[in-house]
Design a protein around this motif. Structure first.
Motif, PDB file in Angstrom:
ATOM      1  N   VAL A 142       0.832  -1.197   0.000  1.00 14.03           N
ATOM      2  CA  VAL A 142       0.000   0.000   0.000  1.00 14.03           C
ATOM      3  C   VAL A 142       0.871   1.253   0.000  1.00 14.03           C
ATOM      4  O   VAL A 142       0.665   2.188  -0.794  1.00 14.03           O
ATOM      5  CB  VAL A 142      -0.947   0.011   1.216  1.00 14.03           C
ATOM      6  N   LEU A 143       1.860   1.292   0.876  1.00 14.73           N
ATOM      7  CA  LEU A 143       2.701   2.479   1.007  1.00 14.73           C
ATOM      8  C   LEU A 143       3.501   2.730  -0.271  1.00 14.73           C
ATOM      9  O   LEU A 143       3.654   3.882  -0.692  1.00 14.73           O
ATOM     10  CB  LEU A 143       3.643   2.310   2.204  1.00 14.73           C
ATOM     11  N   ALA A 144       4.005   1.661  -0.892  1.00 11.88           N
ATOM     12  CA  ALA A 144       4.780   1.830  -2.127  1.00 11.88           C
ATOM     13  C   ALA A 144       3.900   2.341  -3.257  1.00 11.88           C
ATOM     14  O   ALA A 144       4.317   3.207  -4.043  1.00 11.88           O
ATOM     15  CB  ALA A 144       5.435   0.507  -2.513  1.00 11.88           C
ATOM     16  N   TYR A 169      -3.902  -1.592  12.119  1.00  8.47           N
ATOM     17  CA  TYR A 169      -3.696  -0.317  11.448  1.00  8.47           C
ATOM     18  C   TYR A 169      -4.995   0.453  11.200  1.00  8.47           C
ATOM     19  O   TYR A 169      -5.204   1.028  10.127  1.00  8.47           O
ATOM     20  CB  TYR A 169      -2.963  -0.512  10.110  1.00  8.47           C
ATOM     21  N   THR A 170      -5.875   0.471  12.174  1.00 10.91           N
ATOM     22  CA  THR A 170      -7.188   1.098  11.967  1.00 10.91           C
ATOM     23  C   THR A 170      -7.073   2.578  11.604  1.00 10.91           C
ATOM     24  O   THR A 170      -7.823   3.071  10.757  1.00 10.91           O
ATOM     25  CB  THR A 170      -8.072   0.919  13.205  1.00 10.91           C
ATOM     26  N   ASP A 171      -6.141   3.292  12.240  1.00  6.72           N
ATOM     27  CA  ASP A 171      -5.960   4.703  11.890  1.00  6.72           C
ATOM     28  C   ASP A 171      -5.452   4.857  10.466  1.00  6.72           C
ATOM     29  O   ASP A 171      -5.883   5.750   9.723  1.00  6.72           O
ATOM     30  CB  ASP A 171      -4.984   5.370  12.860  1.00  6.72           C
ATOM     31  N   GLU A 172      -4.544   3.986  10.066  1.00 10.29           N
ATOM     32  CA  GLU A 172      -4.004   4.066   8.713  1.00 10.29           C
ATOM     33  C   GLU A 172      -5.052   3.711   7.667  1.00 10.29           C
ATOM     34  O   GLU A 172      -5.050   4.272   6.567  1.00 10.29           O
ATOM     35  CB  GLU A 172      -2.790   3.157   8.576  1.00 10.29           C
ATOM     36  N   LEU A 173      -5.927   2.775   7.990  1.00  6.40           N
ATOM     37  CA  LEU A 173      -6.985   2.430   7.032  1.00  6.40           C
ATOM     38  C   LEU A 173      -7.779   3.665   6.655  1.00  6.40           C
ATOM     39  O   LEU A 173      -8.132   3.869   5.481  1.00  6.40           O
ATOM     40  CB  LEU A 173      -7.899   1.359   7.619  1.00  6.40           C
ATOM     41  N   GLU A 174      -8.083   4.499   7.645  1.00 13.59           N
ATOM     42  CA  GLU A 174      -8.831   5.727   7.363  1.00 13.59           C
ATOM     43  C   GLU A 174      -8.002   6.687   6.525  1.00 13.59           C
ATOM     44  O   GLU A 174      -8.529   7.329   5.609  1.00 13.59           O
ATOM     45  CB  GLU A 174      -9.266   6.390   8.679  1.00 13.59           C
ATOM     46  N   ARG A 175      -6.714   6.804   6.815  1.00 14.70           N
ATOM     47  CA  ARG A 175      -5.861   7.686   6.009  1.00 14.70           C
ATOM     48  C   ARG A 175      -5.754   7.176   4.577  1.00 14.70           C
ATOM     49  O   ARG A 175      -5.768   7.965   3.622  1.00 14.70           O
ATOM     50  CB  ARG A 175      -4.465   7.788   6.633  1.00 14.70           C
ATOM     51  N   TRP A 176      -5.633   5.856   4.426  1.00 14.50           N
ATOM     52  CA  TRP A 176      -5.554   5.299   3.083  1.00 14.50           C
ATOM     53  C   TRP A 176      -6.837   5.554   2.305  1.00 14.50           C
ATOM     54  O   TRP A 176      -6.788   5.840   1.100  1.00 14.50           O
ATOM     55  CB  TRP A 176      -5.248   3.808   3.164  1.00 14.50           C
TER      56      TRP A 176
END
Length: 289
Positions: A142-144, A169-176
């Motif tokens: 995802v990050l790449a 990674y619940t916080d990151e899911l929202e950012r993604w």
């Protein structure tokens, strides 16, 4: 001395056979039994890891385990890149690693193994299917993709967990989601506060509206989840060679020397962990191989 016509054995560099000392730079508790640690090598820059590769992590006095890299830490402000590993406490070694506090030392060997080869998906849609802690090795995909967003079409992340409390990674899911990743999540067992999907992660595939002829899939999770998911994706029309799975076996040396990770003709630490489903399908159908 080798005989005439015999090739010398291909060994990894000596540094890969001896753990380097890494210091725990930060520690985050993700779930009740899962922790993400950020590691930095005090003596110098961290070797370059590619998404999908793994390191052998040592809890000194306890043992060593293979753990895929879940990301690279912040290297802004002149900081050296830092390795991130997400670990679930399931045995003596992982319990010790999960308990390691900032400032403590962990041994690291690597990088080892094959990568997800995200760049080869350029011009196509990316389909990421994760089961449980399988999201950790897929996080770098995802990050790449987000770091070079214009090279790819749709980015779809389909993630499953046992319960809402086990979701990583619940916080990151929202950012993604905010960054344009199409995120769909399901759990096996809901709690009173869960209003999302309940069921197997494969149930998320059809509603995603994939374009099989233009998709590359990255799949990680328990063996049965990967097999069922890869078969479902192949049935939709994604060629097995464009479906990549990450195999997990009992890796010890990390360099293909000891044979503990043998899966049929493959030595997973050397030939994997990331393998095209065109190679992995027959092997994953054999019980207890």
């Amino acid at each position: 001395m080798t005989g005439q016509g015999m090739a010398r054995p291909a060994f990894t560099e000596p540094a890969a056979a001896v753990p380097c000392f890494y210091r725990v730079a930060s520690r985050r508790e993700d779930t009740g039994d899962t922790v993400t640690v950020e590691l930095a090598e005090p003596a110098g820059p961290v070797p370059a890891f590619a998404p999908g590769q793994f390191a052998m992590l040592t809890a000194f006095g306890v043992g060593e385990v293979p753990i895929s890299v879940s990301g690279l830490g912040d290297n802004s402000g002149g900081r050296a890149c830092r390795l991130e590993h997400t670990l679930r406490a399931v045995g003596a070694v992982t319990r010790a690693l999960c308990a390691a506090q900032p400032g403590s030392l962990i041994g690291v060997r690597g990088p080892f193994g094959t990568s997800w080869d995200v760049a080869s998906a350029a011009g196509r849609d990316i389909v990421i299917v994760a089961g449980g802690i399988g999201l950790a090795p897929l996080r770098p995909v995802v990050l790449a993709a987000l770091a070079d967003r214009s090279r790819y079409g749709r980015i779809m992340l389909l993630a499953g967990a046992r319960t809402p409390g086990d979701l990583l990674y619940t916080d990151e899911l929202e950012r993604w989601r905010h960054d344009g990743v199409e995120v769909a999540v399901t759990v096996d067992q809901a709690d009173t506060g869960w209003s999302g999907e309940v069921g197997l992660v494969t149930a998320l595939i059809k509603p995603a509206g994939l374009a099989p002829g233009n998709s590359v899939a990255f799949v990680c999770g328990p063996d049965v989840m990967m097999r069922v998911t890869a078969n479902a994706l192949a049935a939709l029309g994604i060629p097995p060679g464009r479906i990549r799975v990450s195999l997990e076996r009992n890796m010890r040396c990390g360099a293909g020397w000891c044979g503990h990770c043998q899966l049929g003709p493959l030595l997973v630490c050397r030939d994997g962990p990331v393998v095209g489903y065109d190679r992995a399908a027959e092997l994953m159908r054999v019980r207890e191989l």
